[in-house]
Each structure stands twice: as C-alpha cells, then as structure tokens.
Motif scaffolding. Sequence first.
Motif, PDB file in Angstrom:
ATOM      1  N   LEU A 238      -9.100 -18.410   1.463  1.00 16.00           N
ATOM      2  CA  LEU A 238      -7.837 -17.928   2.007  1.00 16.00           C
ATOM      3  C   LEU A 238      -7.401 -18.763   3.210  1.00 16.00           C
ATOM      4  CD1 LEU A 238      -8.040 -14.022   1.875  1.00 16.00           C
ATOM      5  CD2 LEU A 238      -6.333 -15.471   0.787  1.00 16.00           C
ATOM      6  N   ALA A 239      -8.374 -19.207   4.011  1.00 18.40           N
ATOM      7  CA  ALA A 239      -8.044 -20.024   5.184  1.00 18.40           C
ATOM      8  C   ALA A 239      -7.316 -21.300   4.784  1.00 18.40           C
ATOM      9  CB  ALA A 239      -9.310 -20.351   5.964  1.00 18.40           C
ATOM     10  N   LEU A 240      -7.631 -21.822   3.599  1.00 13.90           N
ATOM     11  CA  LEU A 240      -6.994 -23.052   3.131  1.00 13.90           C
ATOM     12  C   LEU A 240      -5.508 -22.850   2.837  1.00 13.90           C
ATOM     13  CD1 LEU A 240      -9.778 -24.380   0.713  1.00 13.90           C
ATOM     14  CD2 LEU A 240      -9.222 -25.227   2.997  1.00 13.90           C
ATOM     15  N   LEU A 241      -5.097 -21.611   2.583  1.00 15.96           N
ATOM     16  CA  LEU A 241      -3.686 -21.341   2.308  1.00 15.96           C
ATOM     17  C   LEU A 241      -2.841 -21.396   3.580  1.00 15.96           C
ATOM     18  CD1 LEU A 241      -3.915 -18.413  -0.300  1.00 15.96           C
ATOM     19  CD2 LEU A 241      -3.432 -20.836  -0.737  1.00 15.96           C
ATOM     20  N   ASN A 242      -3.506 -21.288   4.735  1.00 14.17           N
ATOM     21  CA  ASN A 242      -2.829 -21.426   6.033  1.00 14.17           C
ATOM     22  C   ASN A 242      -1.708 -20.395   6.203  1.00 14.17           C
ATOM     23  OD1 ASN A 242      -2.435 -22.551   8.554  1.00 14.17           O
ATOM     24  ND2 ASN A 242      -0.997 -24.106   7.805  1.00 14.17           N
ATOM     25  N   ILE A 243      -2.059 -19.139   5.960  1.00 13.66           N
ATOM     26  CA  ILE A 243      -1.110 -18.048   6.155  1.00 13.66           C
ATOM     27  C   ILE A 243      -1.712 -17.030   7.113  1.00 13.66           C
ATOM     28  CG2 ILE A 243      -0.026 -18.360   3.900  1.00 13.66           C
ATOM     29  CD1 ILE A 243      -1.681 -16.061   2.817  1.00 13.66           C
ATOM     30  N   VAL A 244      -0.872 -16.134   7.617  1.00 10.45           N
ATOM     31  CA  VAL A 244      -1.327 -15.115   8.558  1.00 10.45           C
ATOM     32  C   VAL A 244      -1.746 -13.877   7.774  1.00 10.45           C
ATOM     33  CG1 VAL A 244      -0.746 -13.746  10.589  1.00 10.45           C
ATOM     34  CG2 VAL A 244       0.298 -16.008  10.257  1.00 10.45           C
ATOM     35  N   LEU A 245      -2.976 -13.421   7.983  1.00 11.23           N
ATOM     36  CA  LEU A 245      -3.535 -12.334   7.178  1.00 11.23           C
ATOM     37  C   LEU A 245      -3.663 -11.039   7.978  1.00 11.23           C
ATOM     38  CD1 LEU A 245      -6.413 -14.407   5.523  1.00 11.23           C
ATOM     39  CD2 LEU A 245      -4.262 -13.727   4.431  1.00 11.23           C
ATOM     40  N   PHE A 246      -3.345  -9.945   7.321  1.00 10.81           N
ATOM     41  CA  PHE A 246      -3.558  -8.608   7.866  1.00 10.81           C
ATOM     42  C   PHE A 246      -4.321  -7.810   6.817  1.00 10.81           C
ATOM     43  CE2 PHE A 246       0.317 -10.275   9.717  1.00 10.81           C
ATOM     44  CZ  PHE A 246       0.171  -9.996  11.082  1.00 10.81           C
ATOM     45  N   GLU A 247      -5.434  -7.195   7.224  1.00 12.27           N
ATOM     46  CA  GLU A 247      -6.298  -6.499   6.266  1.00 12.27           C
ATOM     47  C   GLU A 247      -6.044  -4.991   6.280  1.00 12.27           C
ATOM     48  OE1 GLU A 247     -10.464  -7.987   5.993  1.00 12.27           O
ATOM     49  OE2 GLU A 247      -9.856  -9.359   7.588  1.00 12.27           O
ATOM     50  N   ASN A 248      -6.378  -4.348   5.158  1.00  8.32           N
ATOM     51  CA  ASN A 248      -6.254  -2.896   5.043  1.00  8.32           C
ATOM     52  C   ASN A 248      -7.409  -2.364   4.210  1.00  8.32           C
ATOM     53  OD1 ASN A 248      -5.402  -2.803   2.092  1.00  8.32           O
ATOM     54  ND2 ASN A 248      -3.766  -4.101   2.937  1.00  8.32           N
ATOM     55  N   ASN A 249      -7.393  -1.060   3.965  1.00  5.24           N
ATOM     56  CA  ASN A 249      -8.493  -0.419   3.221  1.00  5.24           C
ATOM     57  C   ASN A 249      -8.061   0.098   1.856  1.00  5.24           C
ATOM     58  OD1 ASN A 249     -10.454  -0.713   5.341  1.00  5.24           O
ATOM     59  ND2 ASN A 249      -9.399   0.930   6.449  1.00  5.24           N
ATOM     60  N   LEU A 250      -7.074  -0.524   1.262  1.00  2.00           N
ATOM     61  CA  LEU A 250      -6.563  -0.057  -0.023  1.00  2.00           C
ATOM     62  C   LEU A 250      -7.609  -0.178  -1.125  1.00  2.00           C
ATOM     63  CD1 LEU A 250      -4.045   0.820  -1.751  1.00  2.00           C
ATOM     64  CD2 LEU A 250      -3.694  -1.613  -2.197  1.00  2.00           C
ATOM     65  N   ASN A 251      -7.712   0.871  -1.946  1.00  2.83           N
ATOM     66  CA  ASN A 251      -8.463   0.806  -3.198  1.00  2.83           C
ATOM     67  C   ASN A 251      -7.446   0.897  -4.322  1.00  2.83           C
ATOM     68  OD1 ASN A 251      -9.942   1.346  -5.563  1.00  2.83           O
ATOM     69  ND2 ASN A 251     -11.592   2.317  -4.402  1.00  2.83           N
ATOM     70  N   GLY A 252      -7.204  -0.237  -4.976  1.00  4.44           N
ATOM     71  CA  GLY A 252      -6.143  -0.302  -5.970  1.00  4.44           C
ATOM     72  C   GLY A 252      -6.412   0.476  -7.236  1.00  4.44           C
ATOM     73  N   SER A 253      -7.687   0.800  -7.510  1.00  2.00           N
ATOM     74  CA  SER A 253      -8.045   1.408  -8.794  1.00  2.00           C
ATOM     75  C   SER A 253      -8.135   2.927  -8.751  1.00  2.00           C
ATOM     76  CB  SER A 253      -9.396   0.845  -9.268  1.00  2.00           C
ATOM     77  OG  SER A 253      -9.314  -0.539  -9.465  1.00  2.00           O
ATOM     78  N   ASN A 254      -8.410   3.499  -7.583  1.00  2.00           N
ATOM     79  CA  ASN A 254      -8.673   4.932  -7.520  1.00  2.00           C
ATOM     80  C   ASN A 254      -7.528   5.706  -6.884  1.00  2.00           C
ATOM     81  OD1 ASN A 254     -11.109   4.631  -8.758  1.00  2.00           O
ATOM     82  ND2 ASN A 254     -12.338   4.806  -6.906  1.00  2.00           N
ATOM     83  N   VAL A 255      -7.485   7.006  -7.175  1.00  2.00           N
ATOM     84  CA  VAL A 255      -6.447   7.880  -6.650  1.00  2.00           C
ATOM     85  C   VAL A 255      -6.965   8.568  -5.391  1.00  2.00           C
ATOM     86  CG1 VAL A 255      -4.995   9.883  -7.117  1.00  2.00           C
ATOM     87  CG2 VAL A 255      -5.548   8.286  -8.972  1.00  2.00           C
ATOM     88  N   SER A 256      -6.278   8.363  -4.278  1.00  2.00           N
ATOM     89  CA  SER A 256      -6.628   9.032  -3.029  1.00  2.00           C
ATOM     90  C   SER A 256      -5.359   9.175  -2.206  1.00  2.00           C
ATOM     91  CB  SER A 256      -7.685   8.244  -2.243  1.00  2.00           C
ATOM     92  OG  SER A 256      -7.846   8.792  -0.948  1.00  2.00           O
ATOM     93  N   ILE A 257      -4.805  10.388  -2.169  1.00  2.00           N
ATOM     94  CA  ILE A 257      -3.518  10.601  -1.504  1.00  2.00           C
ATOM     95  C   ILE A 257      -3.602  10.231  -0.030  1.00  2.00           C
ATOM     96  CG2 ILE A 257      -1.821  12.341  -0.843  1.00  2.00           C
ATOM     97  CD1 ILE A 257      -2.525  13.817  -3.455  1.00  2.00           C
ATOM     98  N   LEU A 258      -4.666  10.659   0.649  1.00  2.00           N
ATOM     99  CA  LEU A 258      -4.798  10.391   2.083  1.00  2.00           C
ATOM    100  C   LEU A 258      -4.907   8.895   2.349  1.00  2.00           C
ATOM    101  CD1 LEU A 258      -5.059  11.491   4.940  1.00  2.00           C
ATOM    102  CD2 LEU A 258      -7.534  11.691   4.568  1.00  2.00           C
ATOM    103  N   SER A 259      -5.749   8.230   1.570  1.00  2.00           N
ATOM    104  CA  SER A 259      -5.925   6.785   1.730  1.00  2.00           C
ATOM    105  C   SER A 259      -4.627   6.030   1.454  1.00  2.00           C
ATOM    106  CB  SER A 259      -7.030   6.298   0.783  1.00  2.00           C
ATOM    107  OG  SER A 259      -7.131   4.896   0.800  1.00  2.00           O
TER     108      SER A 259
END
Length: 376
Positions: free
Chosen positions: A48-69
Amino acid sequence: MASKKVLIACDSAKSLIDFRGKLVELMRREHTVYAFIPAIPPEQRAKLALLNIVLFENNLNGSNVSILSDLKYALKLYRLIKQLKPDVFFPYTLKPVIYGTLAAKLGDVRKITPMLSGLGYNFVNGNTSLTSKITRLLLKFSLKNRQGLSVIFQNKDDVQTLLDSKIISAKHQTAVVNGSGVDLSYYTPTRPDINNISFIMVSRLINAKGIREYFEAAQIVFLKHPQVTFKLIGSYDDNVDAIHPDLFSEIKHRSVINYLGAVDDVRPYISSSSVVVLPSYYREGIPRCLLEAMAMARAIITCDSVGCRETVETSPNSNGFLIPVKNTAELVQKMEYFITNKEAISSFGLNGLALAKEKFDVHKVNAMMMQIMDLN
C-alpha cells in the motif's frame, strides 16, 4: 485540469491493491488520493505504501452483519468526509457503497460514484432471508437519486436487477464498465500443457461460487481419467455463505482435489494448469480470476450466470463454455471435452487472450472510470 481530492472506501486492503492499484496510480498523476479501509494486515502495508496515498483505517467486517459495528463505521466515515471535504467519493463493495454513499450525501460531496462490483449473495435467486431484505432496503435508501450521483456497474444484468427491484430508477445516471480490468503486462500468456491436463479453480470457499459442483465433478472425472489433476486455490472465509466444514474437510483430506489455500500470486498456478473453472452463481461483477485466466491464454468453463457470461464468446471464436448453474453433469461433460479435444485447450485460450485485449485491458477500463468520475 485542477487537482482534486479523491476519497476511496472499500472493504479490504488486498482488494485496493489487486483490483484498484492501476486506477489509483492513474488518479495519483493529477490528484490527491485518500483511502478508508479496514485494518491493514502487515503483509499488505508495504504494498500500500507504494501507492503513495493517504490511508485511514477502520474496523469494518465486510462479510458479517453487525448493526452496532456498521453504525460506528458509517459515523467514522462521515466525520472523515467532513474533515477532508473530497471532490470525488468512490466507494465499492456493498457496505462501503451503502454507508459511504449516505455519508457522502450528508457531507455534501459533489461527485459520488459508487461501484457495485457484483450484487453478491444477497441477490442470488431464491434468497429471501431477512439479511437480504434489509440489504435491499438500505441500498435503495442509500442510492436515492441526486445530482452528482453516478452508479457504476460491471454488467448490464445488475443494472436491470436494480431497476426491476425499484432500487434505482431510469432517472439514475449509470455506467457499465468491463469489470476491474486485467493488467496484460502482469498476467502474460503462457503455453498450456495439453499432454498433462489439469483443471484449476480460484475462488473463496463459499457455496455460491460453485465449490461443491467443482468437488463433485472432479471426483467423477477422475474415475474415468485418473491421469488428470485438479487444483483449488482460495481462502476459507468467515462468511454467511461459507461451505460447510464437512465439505471443507472432504476437499482437504478425502478428495482428488489438491487444495492449495490462499496464495499471493496466482500466475504460476494458472500457468501450470490447462483449463480454469468457475461454476459460480454468486451474482459476480465480472470474476477477476476469469480475466486473469484469459490474459494468460487459458480456456475457461464457467456458468451462464450474471457476470460470468460476460467472459465467454461462442463460435467461431470460442474461448470457453457456459454451463447451467448447479449442474455437475454439464461441468463433467465440458471437462471431458477438453480432455478428449486437447488442441481446443490452446485455441480456446488464444481466443480468450484476444478477448481480454479487446474488452478487458485494465487501461481501457480505467480510462472509462476516470471519465465517469470527472477526473480526466
């Protein structure tokens, strides 16, 4: 043209590198690029560093259902949008599209270009689960039409499905691109081994990708043609549609399939295989593994299903076969065709390579993406 700020949201670092890396490189020539992605695995950070973009991380789980998350994810993304004030917001994959498009509207982003790279399990025929119903409602709410919204699809069937479902209307601005494209300088053609025939499937181990059909077909074909080999590459994910643990155990320990797990580079495995198989009914965008197979001059067998059918041309320039979904017998028949017509493996593969050059070259796809986003 004036430099713009582009914010990308997706559900994994790997997909940003593998599927959007060339697009990001193109964006970076004139514009500032930010990405909002789930926690970055250590092995992906250097890439990712090679792409030279600004990154912001999160805790998303794309596969599971969690309303609060999911709500926490949406709120964090909204705050980031208010902070960055991007000119263009580009979300892809389902949750970033749903929550990100809403957040971008609330944040007054001028140009919003959500990409639905396949509708996935929630739109598989016969899926009437509560999760599917909620997903459709959220998608309709999120994609409510407004000026500056352009919805990007990877096949015409998905556009029609959302029109029929009244999730979008004829007033929506839509565009269809040829999948994620494939880098023809990276996935280069090799000559298939037609004397030692082998089949390979590259897929996450979920039911709708056709794992069971491939497993059953391999068992049947092997009984008649014990010299033929079968390979399977892909991760066993924590997914609502993951194959049953018993089937996974059968594949690993008591089948003719050589299960290789997840790999970082599929090229040597495709190169050492004769034919690529994907009996999917998943509601694909356009399956990346089939584009890679075509770029490497491999014949393909896939299903006459959404997204998959875009990759196969019939005579006189056949590059593969389309079979009915969940039809093991037909898959066996097409596998046996290549076993008994070895020369077709090479000719079909060359036709696939020509099709990849014509329609699926990543540079052609990305040029269209840049136009849709008003970035060129």
